[in-house]
Design a protein around this motif. Structure first.
Motif, PDB file in Angstrom:
ATOM      1  N   ALA A  62     -24.221  23.828  22.690  1.00 61.75           N
ATOM      2  CA  ALA A  62     -23.193  24.624  23.344  1.00 61.75           C
ATOM      3  C   ALA A  62     -23.196  24.693  24.798  1.00 61.75           C
ATOM      4  O   ALA A  62     -22.066  24.681  25.484  1.00 61.75           O
ATOM      5  N   ALA A  63     -24.436  24.700  25.444  1.00 57.05           N
ATOM      6  CA  ALA A  63     -24.678  24.564  26.963  1.00 57.05           C
ATOM      7  C   ALA A  63     -23.909  23.279  27.297  1.00 57.05           C
ATOM      8  O   ALA A  63     -23.363  23.163  28.522  1.00 57.05           O
ATOM      9  N   GLU A  64     -24.451  22.139  26.740  1.00 56.57           N
ATOM     10  CA  GLU A  64     -23.775  20.651  27.171  1.00 56.57           C
ATOM     11  C   GLU A  64     -22.370  20.626  27.044  1.00 56.57           C
ATOM     12  O   GLU A  64     -21.696  20.299  27.858  1.00 56.57           O
ATOM     13  N   VAL A  65     -21.643  21.197  25.929  1.00 58.65           N
ATOM     14  CA  VAL A  65     -20.445  21.212  25.751  1.00 58.65           C
ATOM     15  C   VAL A  65     -19.595  22.027  26.766  1.00 58.65           C
ATOM     16  O   VAL A  65     -18.569  21.645  27.400  1.00 58.65           O
ATOM     17  N   ASN A  66     -20.146  23.449  27.232  1.00 64.45           N
ATOM     18  CA  ASN A  66     -19.538  24.233  28.121  1.00 64.45           C
ATOM     19  C   ASN A  66     -19.650  23.476  29.589  1.00 64.45           C
ATOM     20  O   ASN A  66     -18.700  23.708  30.366  1.00 64.45           O
ATOM     21  N   ALA A  67     -20.795  22.753  29.738  1.00 62.44           N
ATOM     22  CA  ALA A  67     -20.936  21.854  31.095  1.00 62.44           C
ATOM     23  C   ALA A  67     -19.768  20.723  31.002  1.00 62.44           C
ATOM     24  O   ALA A  67     -19.235  20.422  32.284  1.00 62.44           O
ATOM     25  N   LEU A  68     -19.366  20.060  30.015  1.00 63.83           N
ATOM     26  CA  LEU A  68     -18.420  18.928  29.752  1.00 63.83           C
ATOM     27  C   LEU A  68     -17.220  19.342  29.758  1.00 63.83           C
ATOM     28  O   LEU A  68     -16.292  18.534  30.224  1.00 63.83           O
ATOM     29  N   THR A  69     -16.814  20.497  29.403  1.00 57.39           N
ATOM     30  CA  THR A  69     -15.447  20.978  29.203  1.00 57.39           C
ATOM     31  C   THR A  69     -14.985  21.830  30.417  1.00 57.39           C
ATOM     32  O   THR A  69     -15.423  22.465  31.172  1.00 57.39           O
ATOM     33  N   ARG A  70     -13.889  21.073  30.969  1.00 58.85           N
ATOM     34  CA  ARG A  70     -13.063  21.587  32.194  1.00 58.85           C
ATOM     35  C   ARG A  70     -12.340  22.600  31.681  1.00 58.85           C
ATOM     36  O   ARG A  70     -11.627  23.000  30.522  1.00 58.85           O
ATOM     37  N   ALA A  71     -12.321  23.601  32.741  1.00 62.35           N
ATOM     38  CA  ALA A  71     -11.190  24.868  32.764  1.00 62.35           C
ATOM     39  C   ALA A  71      -9.891  24.508  32.528  1.00 62.35           C
ATOM     40  O   ALA A  71      -9.003  25.182  31.894  1.00 62.35           O
TER      41      ALA A  71
END
Length: 494
Positions: free
Chosen positions: A197-206
């Motif tokens: 989840a932390a990795e996905v949050n870092a890769l997902t742009r707002a």
């Protein structure tokens, strides 16, 4: 075209240290038997034949438990172990209750690590490292987080080089008289999903499209289901050899800080990337082992870059109840086994692969391999003594046992030659701990564990009456069973 044969690297030739005496018995039994014969002869000459007969009966009753061993332990060892266990039950020392509302007021580590303390320093490479101090044994242990490269899609020559580098590390460490042990721990546990989840949050742009962000969030929530991950670490236990280091941990920390970068560099040559664990990581590691329910919270805090604000006194369980064959702690049950015999014959470098690999049947499984290297001076004496004892055994044994004695002579002779070329001598053992929810099917767990160990050609036995001690030793955090054993060596079969 002519077919070329490729020589495979194989390993083996290890022997169990044992001083041979008369008629294949251990050295202690042989000395005791010789003394018994002398006493009986003196009684015959001084008192008479009837009194000597009584003395002989008494001597046989005394020597029989020492001469007969089962599972590597003499009758006296088993009797002392059982006596200590019953004393523990009568005193209710097998039950541990901690927490804010207990008499301790904290959740300190129980058992062998009850007196341990945690210090933190910085090594020569600038990394913060935790140092666990066992005051009663003057031992200091540092933990290194490891990321093995693995052997997938790697040439055999490279694998052989890694194995040789690991052997070189053991030899180098053995040259230092203050290194008590190296413990390699491979742990498997369920994936919580926090890291993904932390990795996905870092890769997902707002500013990403809404469907894409929703799909990424759903994948992060669904992928970790029923996934088992692997973690590994290495601990190095140092013995304080000077009065200053025994009294002042800062003196020992200075010596450890100087040598840690050399150890991590040697591990890199063996295909393992490593760095020292900080105090927070060491606390979280032990807390997770004793209280698996805290794993998700500890991991979430770590992924967010925050501090869990736990001290060393919070690393233990709130409750544990040691049974004859298992350990109950904080809503789960753990069972530990120890290596009885190493793999028989020759093996290849992947002999432990199936035992160490993640298993859907044993989700929480921890395997610790303990290496205790000898110094160069001790190694020469040991291999020479083993060779002489093997020759004695070959000359005294007959029949089927003589074939085993001949093989032992060959193995000890090869060990002498290798030690003369500069190779080291290392004692090693293995511990296996399986943790499952309370009420798990323990017979099924034991069957699965023994099946995995048999595939690794290891013979294991359950740690009856010392499950708590084996659990602590399997963590690789400074608890060493040989150094902390309460049984006297005089009653052993060696």
């Amino acid at each position: 075209m002519s077919a070329q044969t490729v020589d495979e690297r194989t390993y083996g030739g290890w022997t169990r240290p044992r001083r041979e005496g008369m008629w294949g018995m251990g050295w202690t039994v042989s000395i005791a038997a010789f003394a018994a014969v002398v006493i009986a002869l003196l009684v015959v000459m001084v008192v008479g034949l009837k009194a000597a007969a009584v003395v002989v009966v008494i001597e046989l009753a005394v020597l029989a438990p020492l001469a007969h061993s089962r599972g590597g332990r003499t009758g006296y060892e088993r009797a002392l172990l059982m006596t200590n266990w019953w004393r523990t039950l009568l005193r209710r020392e097998n039950i541990y209750l901690a927490g804010i509302f207990s008499r301790l007021g904290t959740c300190k580590l129980p058992g062998l690590m009850a007196t341990s303390k945690l210090y933190e320093s910085t090594d020569a490479a600038g990394y913060r490292f935790a140092m666990i101090h066992m005051p009663g044994h003057h031992a200091y242990t540092v933990l290194l987080r490891c990321w093995p490269q693995g052997a997938r899609a790697v040439d055999q020559d490279r694998i052989d080089a890694w194995v040789a580098a690991w052997s070189g590390l053991l030899v180098t460490v053995g040259e230092k008289p203050d290194v008590e042990a190296l413990t390699v721990v491979v742990d498997t546990l369920p994936e919580t999903g926090n890291r993904l989840a932390a990795e996905v949050n870092a890769l997902t742009r707002a500013d990403a499209p809404e469907p894409a962000r929703v799909m990424m969030a759903q994948l992060a929530a669904q992928l970790p289901v029923e996934t088992v991950r692997m973690e590994s670490w290495l601990s190095v236990t140092f013995k304080a050899t000077t009065p200053a280091r025994r009294k002042d941990p800062a003196e020992q920390a200075e010596e450890v800080a100087r040598r840690l970068p050399l150890i991590t560099a040697a591990l890199a040559e063996a295909g393992v990337r490593a760095r020292p664990m900080t105090g927070e990581e060491a606390i979280a590691l032990l807390r997770r082992a004793w209280d698996p329910a805290s794993e998700a919270d500890l991991e979430a805090v770590a992924e967010n870059g925050e501090s869990h604000e736990l001290s060393w006194d919070d690393a233990g369980p709130i409750f544990h109840d040691e049974k004859y064959d298992r350990l109950l702690h904080d809503g789960v049950v753990s069972v530990s086994w120890e290596m009885d015999l190493p793999p028989e014959g020759v093996v290849r470098e992947k002999v432990l692969q199936r035992l160490l690999a993640p298993s859907d049947q044993l989700i929480r499984k921890r395997v610790a391999i303990v290496y205790r290297p000898h110094s160069a001076g001790d190694a020469a004496q040991i291999v020479d003594g083993d060779y002489k004892d093997a020759l004695v055994a070959e000359q005294t044994e007959r029949g089927v046992g003589s074939a085993t004695a001949v093989m032992r002579v060959r193995a000890t002779e090869a060990a002498r030659e290798e030690q003369a070329r500069g190779h080291g001598v290392t004692r090693f053992g293995a511990l296996i701990t399986v943790t499952e929810p309370a009420g798990a099917d323990l017979p099924a767990l034991e069957a699965i564990t023994k099946d995995l160990s048999s595939q690794a050609r290891l013979r294991i036995r359950r740690c009856y009456r010392y499950q708590a001690a084996a659990f602590s030793a399997c963590l690789g955090a400074g608890a060493l069973l040989p150094q902390m054993a309460s049984l006297p060596r005089v009653v052993s079969e060696s």
